[in-house]
Design a protein around this motif. Structure first.
Motif, PDB file in Angstrom:
ATOM      1  N   GLU A  67       0.831  -1.213   0.000  1.00  0.00           N
ATOM      2  CA  GLU A  67       0.000   0.000   0.000  1.00  0.00           C
ATOM      3  C   GLU A  67       0.861   1.256   0.000  1.00  0.00           C
ATOM      4  N   TRP A  68       1.908   1.286   0.814  1.00  0.00           N
ATOM      5  CA  TRP A  68       2.775   2.470   0.871  1.00  0.00           C
ATOM      6  C   TRP A  68       3.607   2.618  -0.396  1.00  0.00           C
ATOM      7  N   ILE A  69       3.997   1.514  -1.012  1.00  0.00           N
ATOM      8  CA  ILE A  69       4.695   1.593  -2.308  1.00  0.00           C
ATOM      9  C   ILE A  69       3.747   2.205  -3.341  1.00  0.00           C
ATOM     10  N   PHE A  70       2.509   1.752  -3.340  1.00  0.00           N
ATOM     11  CA  PHE A  70       1.485   2.278  -4.241  1.00  0.00           C
ATOM     12  C   PHE A  70       1.270   3.778  -4.009  1.00  0.00           C
ATOM     13  N   ARG A  71       1.103   4.171  -2.753  1.00  0.00           N
ATOM     14  CA  ARG A  71       0.755   5.557  -2.429  1.00  0.00           C
ATOM     15  C   ARG A  71       1.921   6.533  -2.521  1.00  0.00           C
ATOM     16  N   LEU A  72       3.107   6.124  -2.047  1.00  0.00           N
ATOM     17  CA  LEU A  72       4.218   7.077  -1.938  1.00  0.00           C
ATOM     18  C   LEU A  72       5.259   6.956  -3.037  1.00  0.00           C
ATOM     19  N   GLU A  73       5.482   5.756  -3.542  1.00  0.00           N
ATOM     20  CA  GLU A  73       6.529   5.575  -4.553  1.00  0.00           C
ATOM     21  C   GLU A  73       5.981   5.678  -5.973  1.00  0.00           C
ATOM     22  N   LEU A  74       4.849   5.043  -6.221  1.00  0.00           N
ATOM     23  CA  LEU A  74       4.317   4.982  -7.586  1.00  0.00           C
ATOM     24  C   LEU A  74       3.349   6.110  -7.926  1.00  0.00           C
ATOM     25  N   ALA A  75       2.357   6.334  -7.095  1.00  0.00           N
ATOM     26  CA  ALA A  75       1.282   7.279  -7.429  1.00  0.00           C
ATOM     27  C   ALA A  75       1.763   8.693  -7.752  1.00  0.00           C
ATOM     28  N   PRO A  76       2.700   9.263  -7.000  1.00  0.00           N
ATOM     29  CA  PRO A  76       3.117  10.630  -7.343  1.00  0.00           C
ATOM     30  C   PRO A  76       3.705  10.760  -8.748  1.00  0.00           C
ATOM     31  N   VAL A  77       4.397   9.748  -9.201  1.00  0.00           N
ATOM     32  CA  VAL A  77       5.018   9.783 -10.528  1.00  0.00           C
ATOM     33  C   VAL A  77       4.013   9.381 -11.602  1.00  0.00           C
ATOM     34  N   LEU A  78       3.314   8.274 -11.386  1.00  0.00           N
ATOM     35  CA  LEU A  78       2.443   7.738 -12.419  1.00  0.00           C
ATOM     36  C   LEU A  78       1.130   8.495 -12.564  1.00  0.00           C
ATOM     37  N   SER A  79       0.659   9.141 -11.503  1.00  0.00           N
ATOM     38  CA  SER A  79      -0.565   9.943 -11.652  1.00  0.00           C
ATOM     39  C   SER A  79      -0.304  11.140 -12.558  1.00  0.00           C
ATOM     40  N   ARG A  80       0.896  11.704 -12.495  1.00  0.00           N
ATOM     41  CA  ARG A  80       1.245  12.793 -13.418  1.00  0.00           C
ATOM     42  C   ARG A  80       1.296  12.271 -14.849  1.00  0.00           C
ATOM     43  N   GLN A  81       1.803  11.073 -15.025  1.00  0.00           N
ATOM     44  CA  GLN A  81       1.849  10.433 -16.343  1.00  0.00           C
ATOM     45  C   GLN A  81       0.431  10.208 -16.850  1.00  0.00           C
ATOM     46  N   GLN A  82      -0.445   9.760 -15.957  1.00  0.00           N
ATOM     47  CA  GLN A  82      -1.824   9.449 -16.311  1.00  0.00           C
ATOM     48  C   GLN A  82      -2.574  10.717 -16.728  1.00  0.00           C
ATOM     49  N   MET A  83      -2.280  11.820 -16.090  1.00  0.00           N
ATOM     50  CA  MET A  83      -2.970  13.067 -16.380  1.00  0.00           C
ATOM     51  C   MET A  83      -2.453  13.736 -17.656  1.00  0.00           C
ATOM     52  N   SER A  84      -1.289  13.303 -18.139  1.00  0.00           N
ATOM     53  CA  SER A  84      -0.734  13.876 -19.361  1.00  0.00           C
ATOM     54  C   SER A  84      -1.436  13.269 -20.572  1.00  0.00           C
ATOM     55  N   ILE A 108      14.412   8.911  -9.219  1.00  0.00           N
ATOM     56  CA  ILE A 108      14.597  10.300  -8.779  1.00  0.00           C
ATOM     57  C   ILE A 108      13.590  10.640  -7.684  1.00  0.00           C
ATOM     58  N   HIS A 109      12.341  10.274  -7.911  1.00  0.00           N
ATOM     59  CA  HIS A 109      11.307  10.536  -6.906  1.00  0.00           C
ATOM     60  C   HIS A 109      11.627   9.823  -5.594  1.00  0.00           C
ATOM     61  N   TYR A 110      11.958   8.547  -5.677  1.00  0.00           N
ATOM     62  CA  TYR A 110      12.227   7.744  -4.480  1.00  0.00           C
ATOM     63  C   TYR A 110      13.383   8.334  -3.667  1.00  0.00           C
TER      64      TYR A 110
END
Length: 130
Positions: free
Chosen positions: A50-67, A86-88
Motif C-alpha cells: 500500500e505504501w509503495i502504491f501511495r508514496l513511490e508509484l502514485a506521485p510519478v504515475l498519476s502525473r503520467q496518467q494526467m498527461s 529520482i522521486h524515491y
C-alpha cells in the motif's frame, strides 16, 4: 551509482509490473496475473505494498496518467524507472509528508484497480479480506 542500481534491482521489477494500473485502459487479466506473480517474488506485506502504491508509484504515475495518452503509447521503461528513482531518492522529510497527505488524490483514479489487485493477491495467498 551503485545505490541506484541496488534500488532498481530491489524495486524496478515491481514498479514496472504495477505501472499498468495507471494506463488509460483497464488492465487485462494477464496484467493482473503478472502483477501477482511479481509481487509474489518480493517479501512484502499488504501494508508495505500500500505504501509503495501511495508514496513511490502514485506521485510519478498519476502525473503520467494526467498527461496526454499518447505518452503511454511510446512507453519507455527506462525513462519511467529514471523518474521513479529520482522521486524515491527525494522521498524524505517534507516531501514524504506532502505525498502522504495528498496520496488520496494521486491514487483516486486507480484505487478501484488497486483494490481488485489486493483482493486477488489475498486470494492467491489464502488470506481473507478484513
Amino acid at each position: 551509482m551503485e545505490e541506484i542500481e541496488t534500488l532498481v534491482a530491489k524495486r524496478g521489477e515491481l514498479w514496472l509490473a504495477l505501472a499498468p494500473l495507471w494506463l488509460d485502459r483497464e488492465p487485462r487479466e494477464s496484467d493482473y496475473q503478472h502483477m501477482i506473480e511479481v509481487i509474489g517474488r518480493h517479501d512484502l506485506t499488504l501494508e508495505q505494498l500500500e505504501w509503495i502504491f501511495r508514496l513511490e508509484l502514485a506521485p510519478v504515475l498519476s502525473r503520467q496518467q494526467m498527461s496526454m495518452a499518447g505518452e503511454w503509447r511510446s512507453f519507455d521503461e527506462n525513462r519511467l524507472l529514471t523518474r521513479l528513482v529520482i522521486h524515491y531518492r527525494r522521498l524524505s522529510g517534507w516531501r514524504k509528508g506532502f505525498w502522504t497527505l495528498f496520496s488520496g488524490l494521486t491514487t483516486m483514479m486507480t484505487r478501484h484497480r488497486w483494490n481488485l489487485l489486493m483482493t486477488r493477491l489475498m486470494e492467491e495467498r489464502g488470506e481473507t479480506p478484513s
